[in-house]
Design a protein around this motif. Sequence first.
Motif, short mmCIF file in Angstrom:
data_model
loop_
_atom_site.label_atom_id
_atom_site.label_comp_id
_atom_site.label_asym_id
_atom_site.label_seq_id
_atom_site.Cartn_x
_atom_site.Cartn_y
_atom_site.Cartn_z
N LEU A 77 0.86 -1.17 0.00
CA LEU A 77 0.00 0.00 0.00
C LEU A 77 0.90 1.23 0.00
O LEU A 77 1.76 1.37 0.87
CB LEU A 77 -0.90 -0.01 1.25
CG LEU A 77 -1.96 1.06 1.36
CD1 LEU A 77 -2.97 0.94 0.22
CD2 LEU A 77 -2.68 0.94 2.69
N GLU A 78 0.74 2.09 -0.96
CA GLU A 78 1.61 3.25 -1.08
C GLU A 78 1.42 4.21 0.10
O GLU A 78 0.34 4.31 0.67
CB GLU A 78 1.35 3.97 -2.40
CG GLU A 78 1.77 3.15 -3.61
CD GLU A 78 1.57 3.93 -4.89
OE1 GLU A 78 1.78 5.16 -4.87
OE2 GLU A 78 1.22 3.31 -5.89
N TYR A 79 2.49 4.93 0.43
CA TYR A 79 2.52 5.75 1.64
C TYR A 79 1.46 6.84 1.64
O TYR A 79 0.89 7.17 2.69
CB TYR A 79 3.91 6.36 1.85
CG TYR A 79 4.23 7.51 0.95
CD1 TYR A 79 4.08 8.82 1.39
CD2 TYR A 79 4.70 7.32 -0.34
CE1 TYR A 79 4.38 9.89 0.59
CE2 TYR A 79 5.01 8.38 -1.16
CZ TYR A 79 4.85 9.66 -0.69
OH TYR A 79 5.14 10.72 -1.49
N GLN A 80 1.16 7.42 0.50
CA GLN A 80 0.18 8.50 0.49
C GLN A 80 -1.21 8.00 0.87
O GLN A 80 -1.99 8.71 1.50
CB GLN A 80 0.16 9.26 -0.84
CG GLN A 80 -0.26 8.46 -2.03
CD GLN A 80 0.90 7.92 -2.83
OE1 GLN A 80 1.98 7.74 -2.28
NE2 GLN A 80 0.69 7.66 -4.09
N TYR A 81 -1.51 6.75 0.52
CA TYR A 81 -2.82 6.20 0.89
C TYR A 81 -2.90 5.89 2.37
O TYR A 81 -3.96 6.00 2.98
CB TYR A 81 -3.13 4.97 0.05
CG TYR A 81 -3.17 5.28 -1.43
CD1 TYR A 81 -4.00 6.28 -1.92
CD2 TYR A 81 -2.36 4.61 -2.33
CE1 TYR A 81 -4.02 6.60 -3.27
CE2 TYR A 81 -2.37 4.92 -3.68
CZ TYR A 81 -3.21 5.90 -4.15
OH TYR A 81 -3.23 6.22 -5.47
N ILE A 82 -1.78 5.53 2.98
CA ILE A 82 -1.76 5.32 4.43
C ILE A 82 -1.98 6.64 5.15
O ILE A 82 -2.75 6.72 6.12
CB ILE A 82 -0.43 4.66 4.87
CG1 ILE A 82 -0.32 3.27 4.26
CG2 ILE A 82 -0.33 4.58 6.39
CD1 ILE A 82 1.02 2.61 4.47
N GLU A 83 -1.33 7.69 4.67
CA GLU A 83 -1.53 9.02 5.27
C GLU A 83 -2.98 9.49 5.09
O GLU A 83 -3.57 10.09 5.98
CB GLU A 83 -0.57 10.03 4.66
CG GLU A 83 0.89 9.79 4.96
CD GLU A 83 1.29 10.12 6.39
OE1 GLU A 83 0.47 10.68 7.14
OE2 GLU A 83 2.43 9.83 6.74
N ILE A 84 -3.55 9.21 3.93
CA ILE A 84 -4.94 9.58 3.68
C ILE A 84 -5.87 8.79 4.59
O ILE A 84 -6.86 9.33 5.10
CB ILE A 84 -5.28 9.39 2.18
CG1 ILE A 84 -4.54 10.43 1.36
CG2 ILE A 84 -6.78 9.49 1.94
CD1 ILE A 84 -4.58 10.20 -0.12
N LEU A 85 -5.56 7.51 4.82
CA LEU A 85 -6.37 6.72 5.75
C LEU A 85 -6.32 7.29 7.16
O LEU A 85 -7.34 7.32 7.86
CB LEU A 85 -5.92 5.26 5.75
CG LEU A 85 -6.32 4.43 4.53
CD1 LEU A 85 -5.68 3.06 4.59
CD2 LEU A 85 -7.82 4.30 4.46
N HIS A 86 -5.14 7.75 7.58
CA HIS A 86 -5.04 8.42 8.88
C HIS A 86 -5.97 9.63 8.93
O HIS A 86 -6.67 9.86 9.92
CB HIS A 86 -3.61 8.88 9.15
CG HIS A 86 -2.73 7.84 9.73
ND1 HIS A 86 -1.77 7.19 9.00
CD2 HIS A 86 -2.66 7.32 10.98
CE1 HIS A 86 -1.14 6.34 9.77
NE2 HIS A 86 -1.66 6.39 10.97
N CYS A 87 -5.97 10.42 7.86
CA CYS A 87 -6.82 11.61 7.81
C CYS A 87 -8.30 11.25 7.82
O CYS A 87 -9.10 11.90 8.47
CB CYS A 87 -6.49 12.44 6.58
SG CYS A 87 -4.89 13.23 6.65
#
Length: 199
Positions: A140-150
């Motif tokens: 899972l690419e890092y930007q999607y993990i950050e978006i999931l946090h948001c």
Amino acid sequence: MGCCSARCMLILLCCLQLITALERQVFDFLGYQWAPIMINFFHIITVILGLFGVIQYRTRYVILYLLWMLLWVGWNVFVCCLYLDLGGLSKDSDILSLGVSSHRSWWKDNGPGCESDALLSTGWQSQKNPQLTTVLSCWLEYQYIEILHCIVQLLISVSVLCCCLALKLKKMGFFVFASPSTIIDPTPWVLLVNQCSRR
């Protein structure tokens, strides 16, 4: 006070928000992202004040907490737009590190299932540059993990705002339930709602 009241739900949501904010703070520290570190720090303090206000019936603290929730929603929408490259923003910019360092999200190199190819030459090992590691692929690419946090933070924030609205509407008398004696063969759910409204 009933266990299913909006106040209890608000306390639960504040605790959940505090836990997720602390988790997010840890990963922002690992990635040296200074803007999110400062914003998360203020968020953690405000959530603690809001939790205190809800538990101690301090209206001013709850109002401060709700005003911060509006700013917090705006911050999370901004971070989502940044990582999705929307509105002229770019995830490769140094906005989140405030231009102090070239560090990026910790998840970029350490995400779930990431395979990295580190440059192992002796000349490169003595330098402290985070760009020396090349990530080949991630589950899972890092930007999607950050978006999931948001998204998690946005869902909790909207739930907090809805609970506060429910408390305000209940205080104004908008929630009026029929008494169990006027209902013919009440279902267990109706009895539960009536029991919670009496407490």
